[in-house]
Design an enzyme around this catalytic site. Structure first.
Site, PDB file in Angstrom:
ATOM      1  N   ARG A   1       0.827  -1.208   0.000  1.00  0.00           N
ATOM      2  CA  ARG A   1       0.000   0.000   0.000  1.00  0.00           C
ATOM      3  C   ARG A   1       0.864   1.262   0.000  1.00  0.00           C
ATOM      4  O   ARG A   1       2.044   1.232   0.331  1.00  0.00           O
ATOM      5  CB  ARG A   1      -0.904   0.009   1.232  1.00  0.00           C
ATOM      6  CG  ARG A   1      -2.012  -1.009   1.207  1.00  0.00           C
ATOM      7  CD  ARG A   1      -2.771  -1.039   2.523  1.00  0.00           C
ATOM      8  NE  ARG A   1      -1.960  -1.594   3.602  1.00  0.00           N
ATOM      9  CZ  ARG A   1      -2.366  -1.712   4.873  1.00  0.00           C
ATOM     10  NH1 ARG A   1      -3.587  -1.284   5.201  1.00  0.00           N
ATOM     11  NH2 ARG A   1      -1.600  -2.231   5.783  1.00  0.00           N
TER      12      ARG A   1
ATOM     13  N   LYS B   1       2.127   2.402   7.435  1.00  0.00           N
ATOM     14  CA  LYS B   1       2.475   1.562   8.572  1.00  0.00           C
ATOM     15  C   LYS B   1       3.402   2.277   9.545  1.00  0.00           C
ATOM     16  O   LYS B   1       3.927   3.355   9.276  1.00  0.00           O
ATOM     17  CB  LYS B   1       3.124   0.266   8.088  1.00  0.00           C
ATOM     18  CG  LYS B   1       2.197  -0.620   7.270  1.00  0.00           C
ATOM     19  CD  LYS B   1       0.941  -1.032   8.029  1.00  0.00           C
ATOM     20  CE  LYS B   1       1.219  -2.004   9.152  1.00  0.00           C
ATOM     21  NZ  LYS B   1      -0.025  -2.415   9.859  1.00  0.00           N
TER      22      LYS B   1
ATOM     23  N   TYR C   1      -0.588   4.754  10.738  1.00  0.00           N
ATOM     24  CA  TYR C   1      -0.927   3.776  11.783  1.00  0.00           C
ATOM     25  C   TYR C   1       0.328   3.595  12.627  1.00  0.00           C
ATOM     26  O   TYR C   1       1.331   3.054  12.156  1.00  0.00           O
ATOM     27  CB  TYR C   1      -1.312   2.433  11.159  1.00  0.00           C
ATOM     28  CG  TYR C   1      -2.660   2.415  10.471  1.00  0.00           C
ATOM     29  CD1 TYR C   1      -3.837   2.637  11.186  1.00  0.00           C
ATOM     30  CD2 TYR C   1      -2.767   2.139   9.107  1.00  0.00           C
ATOM     31  CE1 TYR C   1      -5.074   2.611  10.567  1.00  0.00           C
ATOM     32  CE2 TYR C   1      -4.009   2.103   8.475  1.00  0.00           C
ATOM     33  CZ  TYR C   1      -5.158   2.343   9.207  1.00  0.00           C
ATOM     34  OH  TYR C   1      -6.388   2.307   8.589  1.00  0.00           O
TER      35      TYR C   1
ATOM     36  N   HIS D   1       0.356   2.413  16.231  1.00  0.00           N
ATOM     37  CA  HIS D   1       0.269   1.239  17.129  1.00  0.00           C
ATOM     38  C   HIS D   1       1.391   1.273  18.170  1.00  0.00           C
ATOM     39  O   HIS D   1       2.137   0.310  18.345  1.00  0.00           O
ATOM     40  CB  HIS D   1       0.321  -0.062  16.320  1.00  0.00           C
ATOM     41  CG  HIS D   1      -0.818  -0.224  15.358  1.00  0.00           C
ATOM     42  ND1 HIS D   1      -2.125  -0.337  15.765  1.00  0.00           N
ATOM     43  CD2 HIS D   1      -0.839  -0.279  13.994  1.00  0.00           C
ATOM     44  CE1 HIS D   1      -2.918  -0.459  14.704  1.00  0.00           C
ATOM     45  NE2 HIS D   1      -2.167  -0.423  13.621  1.00  0.00           N
TER      46      HIS D   1
ATOM     47  N   GLU E   1      -5.267   5.014  13.944  1.00  0.00           N
ATOM     48  CA  GLU E   1      -6.130   4.042  14.618  1.00  0.00           C
ATOM     49  C   GLU E   1      -6.830   4.593  15.852  1.00  0.00           C
ATOM     50  O   GLU E   1      -7.785   3.984  16.352  1.00  0.00           O
ATOM     51  CB  GLU E   1      -5.342   2.783  14.998  1.00  0.00           C
ATOM     52  CG  GLU E   1      -4.311   2.978  16.099  1.00  0.00           C
ATOM     53  CD  GLU E   1      -2.940   3.395  15.588  1.00  0.00           C
ATOM     54  OE1 GLU E   1      -1.974   3.339  16.374  1.00  0.00           O
ATOM     55  OE2 GLU E   1      -2.839   3.783  14.407  1.00  0.00           O
TER      56      GLU E   1
ATOM     57  N   ASP F   1     -21.535 -11.181  19.667  1.00  0.00           N
ATOM     58  CA  ASP F   1     -21.200  -9.811  20.067  1.00  0.00           C
ATOM     59  C   ASP F   1     -21.941  -9.486  21.346  1.00  0.00           C
ATOM     60  O   ASP F   1     -23.006 -10.068  21.617  1.00  0.00           O
ATOM     61  CB  ASP F   1     -21.568  -8.798  18.971  1.00  0.00           C
ATOM     62  CG  ASP F   1     -20.719  -7.529  19.044  1.00  0.00           C
ATOM     63  OD1 ASP F   1     -20.773  -6.837  20.089  1.00  0.00           O
ATOM     64  OD2 ASP F   1     -19.999  -7.231  18.076  1.00  0.00           O
TER      65      ASP F   1
ATOM     66  N   VAL G   1      -8.178 -11.583  12.724  1.00  0.00           N
ATOM     67  CA  VAL G   1      -8.140 -10.383  11.898  1.00  0.00           C
ATOM     68  C   VAL G   1      -7.595  -9.197  12.683  1.00  0.00           C
ATOM     69  O   VAL G   1      -6.846  -8.371  12.165  1.00  0.00           O
ATOM     70  CB  VAL G   1      -9.551 -10.072  11.348  1.00  0.00           C
ATOM     71  CG1 VAL G   1      -9.588  -8.714  10.663  1.00  0.00           C
ATOM     72  CG2 VAL G   1      -9.976 -11.173  10.377  1.00  0.00           C
ATOM     73  N   SER G   2      -7.963  -9.114  13.958  1.00  0.00           N
ATOM     74  CA  SER G   2      -7.495  -8.000  14.790  1.00  0.00           C
ATOM     75  C   SER G   2      -6.022  -8.132  15.152  1.00  0.00           C
ATOM     76  O   SER G   2      -5.318  -7.143  15.318  1.00  0.00           O
ATOM     77  CB  SER G   2      -8.333  -7.915  16.065  1.00  0.00           C
ATOM     78  OG  SER G   2      -9.673  -7.613  15.752  1.00  0.00           O
TER      79      SER G   2
ATOM     80  N   ASP H   1      -4.242  -8.898  17.840  1.00  0.00           N
ATOM     81  CA  ASP H   1      -3.673  -8.343  19.073  1.00  0.00           C
ATOM     82  C   ASP H   1      -2.895  -9.452  19.759  1.00  0.00           C
ATOM     83  O   ASP H   1      -3.479 -10.430  20.229  1.00  0.00           O
ATOM     84  CB  ASP H   1      -4.784  -7.836  20.007  1.00  0.00           C
ATOM     85  CG  ASP H   1      -5.534  -6.662  19.418  1.00  0.00           C
ATOM     86  OD1 ASP H   1      -4.873  -5.807  18.823  1.00  0.00           O
ATOM     87  OD2 ASP H   1      -6.769  -6.620  19.547  1.00  0.00           O
TER      88      ASP H   1
ATOM     89  N   ARG I   1      -0.108 -14.587  17.897  1.00  0.00           N
ATOM     90  CA  ARG I   1       1.056 -13.707  17.754  1.00  0.00           C
ATOM     91  C   ARG I   1       1.163 -13.317  16.283  1.00  0.00           C
ATOM     92  O   ARG I   1       0.784 -14.074  15.392  1.00  0.00           O
ATOM     93  CB  ARG I   1       2.335 -14.417  18.217  1.00  0.00           C
ATOM     94  CG  ARG I   1       2.659 -15.697  17.462  1.00  0.00           C
ATOM     95  CD  ARG I   1       3.942 -16.338  17.982  1.00  0.00           C
ATOM     96  NE  ARG I   1       4.360 -17.491  17.190  1.00  0.00           N
ATOM     97  CZ  ARG I   1       3.988 -18.732  17.401  1.00  0.00           C
ATOM     98  NH1 ARG I   1       3.169 -18.998  18.407  1.00  0.00           N
ATOM     99  NH2 ARG I   1       4.420 -19.713  16.622  1.00  0.00           N
TER     100      ARG I   1
ATOM    101  N   ILE J   1      -3.313  -7.669   6.659  1.00  0.00           N
ATOM    102  CA  ILE J   1      -4.094  -8.363   5.625  1.00  0.00           C
ATOM    103  C   ILE J   1      -4.421  -7.450   4.443  1.00  0.00           C
ATOM    104  O   ILE J   1      -4.302  -7.868   3.285  1.00  0.00           O
ATOM    105  CB  ILE J   1      -5.384  -8.953   6.230  1.00  0.00           C
ATOM    106  CG1 ILE J   1      -5.046 -10.113   7.182  1.00  0.00           C
ATOM    107  CG2 ILE J   1      -6.325  -9.441   5.135  1.00  0.00           C
ATOM    108  CD1 ILE J   1      -6.242 -10.652   7.957  1.00  0.00           C
TER     109      ILE J   1
END
Length: 371
Positions: free
Chosen positions: A15, A74, A93, A95, A117, A197, A266-267, A269, A278, A300
């Site tokens: 990207r 990133k 992002y 993080h 984020e 949820d 997907v997350s 963490d 991991r 992803i």
């Protein structure tokens, strides 16, 4: 202001933060744009496209030396730390809670870091995560089809409805943007899909969007356990608070799961909602623990750069223009939602969750900006 967009150097990151149409917006507002040579190639944009839009193509050193705001995708990697400097704006992002070494570098260099984020909207949602969440949810499910294949280390189960064969069961944790995206792919292939949820409003929205055969369950211990027992795939789409030490799915709970089943986090963490998760890379995306295959790639959307680059730029550009047009201090003071993204400011940490997770002193953005 001089805006610089570098080429991303993270493994398999294709990207780019800024598309040529975005360059035109900056130029129209009187700003200068620097694009690192080859920065957009992975997303389908040649240097010539950027030049026609009004950008200057430069090398890495010139970009970081001249740019007042670094506008990227990133986090900064160790090879890039040497470019950080006092007063430079980093808009990406970040993080910071996940990358302590980067946080050290940002604080030591006195960079002004604003993280995509953590920016919020008036509803308390995260508008700069939303476009990537949809792509991550859908992309994660698409990639999951690949790693269920025996030739790729999976158990050989086709994640689709086939007549005469038991239909696979997929459980998605989280009915947000990523969860709905994953569900759309899964259900359209004919799988039995359950979404968990704790937010009943999100489940109601999912009911309106998805087919009536999708099971929508309140997320509690009993329902989660039943889903773990029967599911062939678990897709985690919730962001786990960084300060929490517990887990939604512990290592011990995996003993009740089907051997050879698949977790798609997907997350991603690390040690978050799923204790055994991991971060992995596109080069080495899966590992097996407790007999369960884990896919935990933390970028992803990079696998779908032509789609995700446009989507990301559409979301971030209005905020980048605010910073460029007003200057970071005025923009942060005037926009309380943008201010939520302030991570560090001239050597001071300004993000609470990073302070808690990394046991660092921190101040609120309001204290730092004297609001």
């Amino acid at each position: 202001m001089i805006i610089g967009t570098p080429k991303e150097i993270k493994n398999n990151e294709y990207r780019v933060a800024l598309v040529p149409d975005g360059v035109k917006e900056f130029v129209k507002n009187g700003h200068e744009v620097l694009i690192e040579k080859g920065a957009g190639v992975g997303s389908g944009f040649s240097d010539e496209y950027y030049q026609k839009a009004g950008a200057h193509i430069v090398d890495t050193d010139e970009l970081y030396k001249r740019a007042e705001m670094i506008y990227k995708v990133k986090e900064m990697l160790p090879e890039e730390f040497r470019y950080l400097r006092e007063g430079m704006i980093l808009f990406t992002y970040i993080h910071s809670n996940a990358f302590r070494e980067q946080t050290d570098a940002l604080l030591e260099s006195k960079t002004v870091g604003i993280a995509y984020e953590d920016i919020e909207d008036k509803d308390g949602k995260f508008p700069l995560l939303k476009p990537m969440s949809e792509i991550a949810g859908k992309g994660g499910m698409i990639i999951g089809l690949q790693y269920a294949q025996k030739i790729n280390g999976g158990n050989g189960l086709m994640l689709a409805r086939v007549h005469g064969v038991k239909t696979p069961e997929i459980t998605i944790i989280g009915a947000g943007v990523a969860g709905i995206g994953a569900a759309e792919i899964a259900v359209n292939l004919g799988n039995k899909v359950t979404i968990l949820d704790i937010d009943l409003d999100k489940l109601e929205k999912a009911k309106q969007i998805l087919p009536p055969n999708v099971e929508l369950l309140y997320s509690n211990a009993k329902n989660l356990e039943e889903c773990l027992v029967r599911s062939d795939v678990i897709v985690n789409c919730i962001l786990w608070p960084k300060w929490r030490k517990d887990h939604m799915i512990s290592k011990d709970m995996m003993k009740i799961m089907k051997q050879g089943s698949l977790i798609l986090d997907v997350s991603c963490d690390e040690g978050g909602a799923i204790e055994t998760c991991r971060a992995t890379s596109h080069d080495d995306p899966i590992y097996v623990e407790e007999g369960i295959t884990h896919y935990c790639v933390d970028n992803i959307p990079a696998a779908f750069p032509q789609t995700s680059t446009y989507s990301l730029c559409n979301a971030t550009l209005p905020y980048a223009l605010q910073i460029a047009n007003k200057g970071y201090e005025k923009a942060l003071k005037e926009n309380k939602y943008l201010r939520k993204g302030l991570t560090c400011y001239f050597g001071e940490l300004t993000l609470e969750e990073t302070g808690i997770k990394q046991n660092r002193p921190y101040k609120t953005p309001e204290e730092i900006l004297d609001i």
